[in-house]
Write an enzyme that holds these catalytic residues in place. Structure first.
Site, short mmCIF file in Angstrom:
data_model
loop_
_atom_site.label_atom_id
_atom_site.label_comp_id
_atom_site.label_asym_id
_atom_site.label_seq_id
_atom_site.Cartn_x
_atom_site.Cartn_y
_atom_site.Cartn_z
N GLU A 13 27.50 39.18 35.51
CA GLU A 13 27.66 39.16 33.81
C GLU A 13 26.10 38.88 33.80
O GLU A 13 25.66 38.98 32.15
CB GLU A 13 28.88 38.24 33.74
CG GLU A 13 29.87 39.09 34.37
CD GLU A 13 31.31 38.40 33.55
OE1 GLU A 13 30.76 37.13 33.18
OE2 GLU A 13 32.07 39.45 33.26
N GLU B 125 21.10 31.83 39.95
CA GLU B 125 20.09 32.13 39.79
C GLU B 125 20.08 33.34 38.90
O GLU B 125 19.13 33.34 38.37
CB GLU B 125 19.05 31.91 40.16
CG GLU B 125 18.59 30.36 40.00
CD GLU B 125 18.12 29.76 39.32
OE1 GLU B 125 17.95 29.99 38.33
OE2 GLU B 125 18.19 28.31 39.51
N LYS C 219 20.65 34.81 26.68
CA LYS C 219 20.06 33.71 27.65
C LYS C 219 18.88 32.99 27.77
O LYS C 219 17.99 34.39 27.70
CB LYS C 219 21.02 34.76 28.55
CG LYS C 219 21.13 33.42 29.80
CD LYS C 219 21.73 34.38 31.25
CE LYS C 219 20.88 33.33 32.60
NZ LYS C 219 20.83 34.05 34.28
N SER D 63 32.83 57.32 44.55
CA SER D 63 34.39 56.85 44.20
C SER D 63 35.27 55.93 43.47
O SER D 63 35.07 55.21 43.37
CB SER D 63 34.90 57.21 45.98
OG SER D 63 36.42 56.26 45.55
N ALA E 32 23.77 48.97 40.93
CA ALA E 32 22.78 49.38 41.71
C ALA E 32 22.65 50.87 41.72
O ALA E 32 21.97 51.66 41.43
CB ALA E 32 23.07 49.16 43.10
C1 LIG Z 1 31.07 36.49 42.60
C2 LIG Z 1 29.89 37.04 42.50
C3 LIG Z 1 29.56 37.09 40.73
C4 LIG Z 1 27.84 38.12 40.76
N1 LIG Z 1 27.28 37.40 39.52
C5 LIG Z 1 26.16 38.08 39.28
C6 LIG Z 1 25.45 37.51 38.04
O1 LIG Z 1 25.73 37.12 38.39
N2 LIG Z 1 24.42 38.12 38.65
C7 LIG Z 1 23.69 38.86 38.74
O2 LIG Z 1 22.86 39.79 38.58
N3 LIG Z 1 25.11 39.84 39.95
C8 LIG Z 1 25.47 38.91 40.02
N4 LIG Z 1 26.07 39.30 41.28
C9 LIG Z 1 26.77 40.67 41.90
C10 LIG Z 1 26.41 42.22 41.77
O3 LIG Z 1 27.70 42.28 40.45
C11 LIG Z 1 25.70 43.39 41.55
O4 LIG Z 1 24.45 43.23 42.33
C12 LIG Z 1 25.94 45.00 41.77
O5 LIG Z 1 26.47 44.73 40.78
C13 LIG Z 1 25.36 45.48 41.89
O6 LIG Z 1 26.41 45.92 42.90
P1 LIG Z 1 26.70 47.16 43.93
O7 LIG Z 1 26.81 47.97 42.82
O8 LIG Z 1 25.26 47.41 44.83
O9 LIG Z 1 28.14 47.09 44.65
P2 LIG Z 1 29.54 47.86 44.39
O10 LIG Z 1 29.13 47.36 42.11
O11 LIG Z 1 30.37 47.53 45.01
O12 LIG Z 1 29.40 49.63 43.99
C14 LIG Z 1 29.34 49.78 45.00
C15 LIG Z 1 29.63 51.97 45.02
O13 LIG Z 1 29.79 52.51 45.54
C16 LIG Z 1 30.74 53.07 46.61
N5 LIG Z 1 31.05 53.47 47.36
C17 LIG Z 1 32.21 52.79 48.54
N6 LIG Z 1 32.11 53.02 48.51
C18 LIG Z 1 32.55 54.46 49.32
C19 LIG Z 1 33.20 55.55 49.65
N7 LIG Z 1 33.31 55.81 50.70
N8 LIG Z 1 32.69 56.65 49.32
C20 LIG Z 1 32.25 57.54 47.81
N9 LIG Z 1 31.69 56.20 47.66
C21 LIG Z 1 31.50 54.42 47.54
C22 LIG Z 1 31.86 53.10 44.59
O14 LIG Z 1 32.78 53.33 44.28
C23 LIG Z 1 30.89 51.95 43.87
O15 LIG Z 1 30.63 53.11 43.30
C24 LIG Z 1 27.55 38.67 41.92
C25 LIG Z 1 28.60 39.29 42.61
C26 LIG Z 1 29.07 38.63 42.85
C27 LIG Z 1 30.29 39.07 44.80
#
Ligand SMILES: Cc1cc2nc3c(=O)[nH]c(=O)nc-3n(C[C@H](O)[C@H](O)[C@H](O)COP(=O)(O)OP(=O)(O)OC[C@H]3O[C@@H](n4cnc5c(N)ncnc54)[C@H](O)[C@@H]3O)c2cc1C
Length: 504
Positions: A50, A344, A79, A40, A17
Site C-alpha cells: 500500500e 521501505e 506520503k 487467474s 507487476a
Molecule cells: C506483507 C507484504 C507487504 C507489502 N507491502 C508493500 C508496500 O508497502 N509497498 C510495495 O511497494 N510493495 C509491497 N509489497 C509487495 C507488493 O505487494 C508486490 O510487489 C506487488 O503486489 C506485486 O506483486 P506481483 O504482481 O509480483 O504478484 P501477485 O500480486 O501475487 O500477482 C501474481 C499474479 O500471477 C497470477 N498467477 C499466479 N499463478 C498463476 C497460474 N498458475 N496461472 C495463471 N495466473 C497465475 C495471479 O493470479 C496474479 O494475477 C508487500 C508484499 C508483502 C508480502
C-alpha cells in the site's frame, strides 16, 4: 541496425507487476511489442503493498495517468516519508523523508553543518527539524511541491499510500485502453524448446496454448517460469533479513490522516500503519523463528488503533532474489524475481526499475546476451543497495531484551554495509550514487535516526563560525515551519483534490 519486427510479449500474472508491465510496454513500445497478459482470477493477487516511493509518479506520468483520478480510484493519500518508532531505542521517533535536509543546495551537504554544530555547540535540534517534508508530515499538512521553484517548495517530494487491491484493476483499464489484451485462466504447464531451452508457450487448464517471443514472469511468489520451469536459483538473504511472515488486517481510522507511513518496532519485527481514505492498513512483519503466527496476530490486534474490518491474513515470504532476473527469453518482474520486506516500500519501485530496464534493453528477435547481462547487472545493483539499506535499520539498534533484536544487532552483515557505516561514522560521508533509490538524504535520515553519528565532519563545514551556523539554521527552521503552517490540512486537501470514488 535495429530489427524492427514486432515481438509478441506474454505477461504471466495480473497483479501490480503484471499490469504495470503491460501498461508500460503498450504505452512506451507500441511499435515493438504486442502485449498479451494471462491471469487467474481464482488464484488472485497478493493484494498488499500500500505504500510507495516518489518514483511511482514518474511512471504514472509516462502512462498519462491523471493523478487526482488515480488517487480517487485507489482511495489514496499522500506520503511524505516513513516514520520509524522505537527502532534505535524504545521511545525514539524519526522520519525518513522524501526530500532534502536544509535547502539541498550549496557545495556542502546540510547535514555536515548540522553535524558540526552537534559536535561543537551545547546542543542541536534533531536533524528532522530542518526538513520541509518532515515538518509538513508532523503537522499533517500537504501541498504539492513546485520542482521549478528555487525556494523551500522544491525541497520535498511525495509518493502515495493506496489500496493495493484497487491498483492492479486501475492499471488494467489503462493497459487495455492502450491495446494490451488478456486471457483469464490457470496456467498448468510451461512448454520449453528442447534445443534452446527458451520458453515457447504457456498451457492453460482449459487446454489453450499461448505462444510468445518474450515471456514476462509476473506470477508472484510461485515464480512459475523463472523459478519452476527454468530453475533459476534463489539467493536467500534471510540471515540478514530474518522477517519471513506478515499478518495484515485493515481497521477503521481513528487517528489523524497522516501524510506518512509508520513503521513501529515490535517484539519480533515491526508493524506498519498506512492511512488510506477509507481505512487504515496494518500489518506485523515478523520472523517466524522468533514468534508464532498466533502470537503475532494477537500482538497486532492488541495495538492497532481502530476496529479491525477484516480477518487477519498471514502471508509467508523469504528475503532474497533470483540469481538472474532475465534468463533465456523470460524476464521476471515483481515477486517472482525476489522480495525484500516492505520496511521501505521498495517492491513497486523494483518493479518499475525492471520495467525501465526492459524498455531500454527491449530485445530484437534474437536476444543479445550482452543486453541480458546488462539488465541483470542493473537489477542486482538495485537489490544490493536496497538490501544494505534495510539491514541498517535492524543492525544499528540499541534495543535489548528480546531475542529477535539481540540477533539482528549481533548478526554478521555484508561488508558493503559495514563500509557504508564506517564511512558515515568517520566524517558523515554517504557513499555516492547518482540515481536510483535512496540517495544521500535517505541514508542521513536513517543513520542519524538509528543513532549512527559521525565523529567528525567535512572540512569545508568548518569554515563559518559556529554561531553563524546556529543562527542560519534557526532561520531555516522558522522558515519551513511558517511555510508548512500555510499549507492545507492533509485530509482537507484530499477531500478537495481527489475524494474517493464510491464504487471503485
Ligand atoms: C506483507 C507484504 C507487504 C507489502 N507491502 C508493500 C508496500 O508497502 N509497498 C510495495 O511497494 N510493495 C509491497 N509489497 C509487495 C507488493 O505487494 C508486490 O510487489 C506487488 O503486489 C506485486 O506483486 P506481483 O504482481 O509480483 O504478484 P501477485 O500480486 O501475487 O500477482 C501474481 C499474479 O500471477 C497470477 N498467477 C499466479 N499463478 C498463476 C497460474 N498458475 N496461472 C495463471 N495466473 C497465475 C495471479 O493470479 C496474479 O494475477 C508487500 C508484499 C508483502 C508480502
Amino acid at each position: 541496425m535495429l530489427d524492427d519486427s514486432r515481438l509478441k510479449v506474454v505477461v504471466v500474472g495480473g497483479g501490480t507487476a503484471g499490469w504495470m508491465t503491460a501498461a508500460a510496454l503498450a504505452k512506451l513500445l507500441p511499435s515493438r511489442a504486442d502485449v498479451h497478459l494471462v491471469e487467474s482470477e481464482a488464484i488472485g493477487i497478493v493484494g498488499v503493498g500500500e505504500a510507495t516511493l516518489p518514483q511511482i509518479r514518474g511512471l504514472n506520468e509516462k502512462l498519462g495517468i491523471d493523478e487526482a483520478d488515480f488517487m480517487a480510484a485507489t482511495r489514496a493519500t499522500f506520503k511524505l516519508g516513513i516514520e520509524f518508532c522505537d527502532w534505535a531505542r524504545s521511545g525514539d521517533r524519526y522520519i525518513h523523508p522524501f526530500g532534502t535536509f536544509g535547502s539541498g543546495r550549496g557545495e556542502v551537504d546540510f547535514h555536515q553543518y548540522w553535524n558540526r554544530v552537534r559536535l561543537e555547540a551545547d546542543s542541536v535540534p534533531p536533524i528532522g527539524e530542518y526538513s520541509m517534508a518532515i515538518t509538513m508530515a508532523y503537522m499533517n499538512r500537504f501541498a504539492h511541491p513546485d520542482p521549478k521553484a528555487t525556494g523551500l517548495e522544491s525541497t520535498f517530494s511525495y509518493a502515495y499510500q493506496f489500496d493495493a487491491t484497487l491498483y492492479a484493476p486501475y492499471l488494467r483499464r489503462v493497459a487495455e485502453q492502450l491495446g494490451a489484451t488478456r486471457t483469464e485462466g490457470r496456467i498448468v504447464d510451461i512448454e520449453l524448446d528442447g534445443e534452446s531451452g527458451n520458453v515457447l508457450a504457456v498451457l492453460l487448464e482449459s487446454g489453450e496454448r499461448i505462444t510468445g517471443d518474450l515471456f514476462v514472469d509476473c506470477s508472484g511468489f510461485v515464480s512459475l517460469i523463472i523459478g519452476r520451469a527454468l530453475g533459476e536459483p534463489f539467493e536467500d538473504w534471510s540471515q540478514w533479513l530474518p522477517c519471513d511472515r506478515a499478518v495484515a488486517t485493515p481497521c477503521s481510522t481513528r487517528t489523524a490522516l497522516t501524510p506518512y507511513t509508520s513503521a513501529i518496532a515490535m517484539p519480533a519485527g515491526w508493524r506498519w500503519r498506512i492511512p488510506l481514505q477509507h481505512r487504515t492498513g496494518n500489518g506485523y512483519v515478523y520472523a517466524s523463528a522468533f514468534t508464532s503466527d498466533d502470537q503475532a496476530r494477537s500482538d497486532l490486534l492488541e495495538v492497532i488503533e481502530g476496529e479491525p474490518i477484516a480477518e487477519p491474513r498471514v502471508l509467508k515470504f523469504k528475503a532474497g532474489r533470483r540469481k538472474r532476473s532475465w534468463v533465456r527469453n523470460c524476464i521476471a518482474i515483481g515477486l517472482s524475481s525476489g522480495f525484500l520486506e516492505p520496511l521501505e516500500s521498495t517492491s513497486i519501485y523494483l518493479i518499475q526499475a525492471a520495467i525501465t530496464g526492459l524498455v531500454e534493453l527491449f530485445p530484437e528477435r534474437e536476444i543479445a546476451p550482452v543486453d541480458r547481462d546488462e539488465f541483470n547487472r542493473v537489477i542486482d545493483r538495485e537489490y544490493d543497495w536496497i538490501r544494505d539499506f534495510l539491514i541498517l535499520h535492524y543492525y544499528a539498534t540499541e534495543r535489548s531484551g528480546g531475542p529477535f533484536w539481540d540477533y539482528v544487532q549481533n548478526m554478521r552483515v555484508p561488508d558493503s554495509l559495514l563500509e557504508k557505516i564506517e564511512l558515515f561514522r568517520r566524517r558523515g560521508r554517504v557513499m555516492k550514487r547518482r540515481q536510483g533509490v535512496f540517495l544521500d538524504a535517505s541514508w542521513v535520515a536513517v543513520f542519524t535516526g538509528q543513532r549512527v553519528l559521525p565523529q567528525s565532519y567535512d572540512p569545508r563545514a568548518g569554515l563559518p563560525p559556529v554561531s553563524e551556523l546556529i543562527q542560519k539554521m534557526a532561520e531555516f527552521q522558522t522558515g519551513i515551519r511558517e511555510m508548512a503552517e500555510g499549507m492545507p490540512d492533509h485530509r482537507m486537501h484530499i477531500e478537495r483534490y481527489c475524494p474517493m470514488a464510491e464504487a471503485a
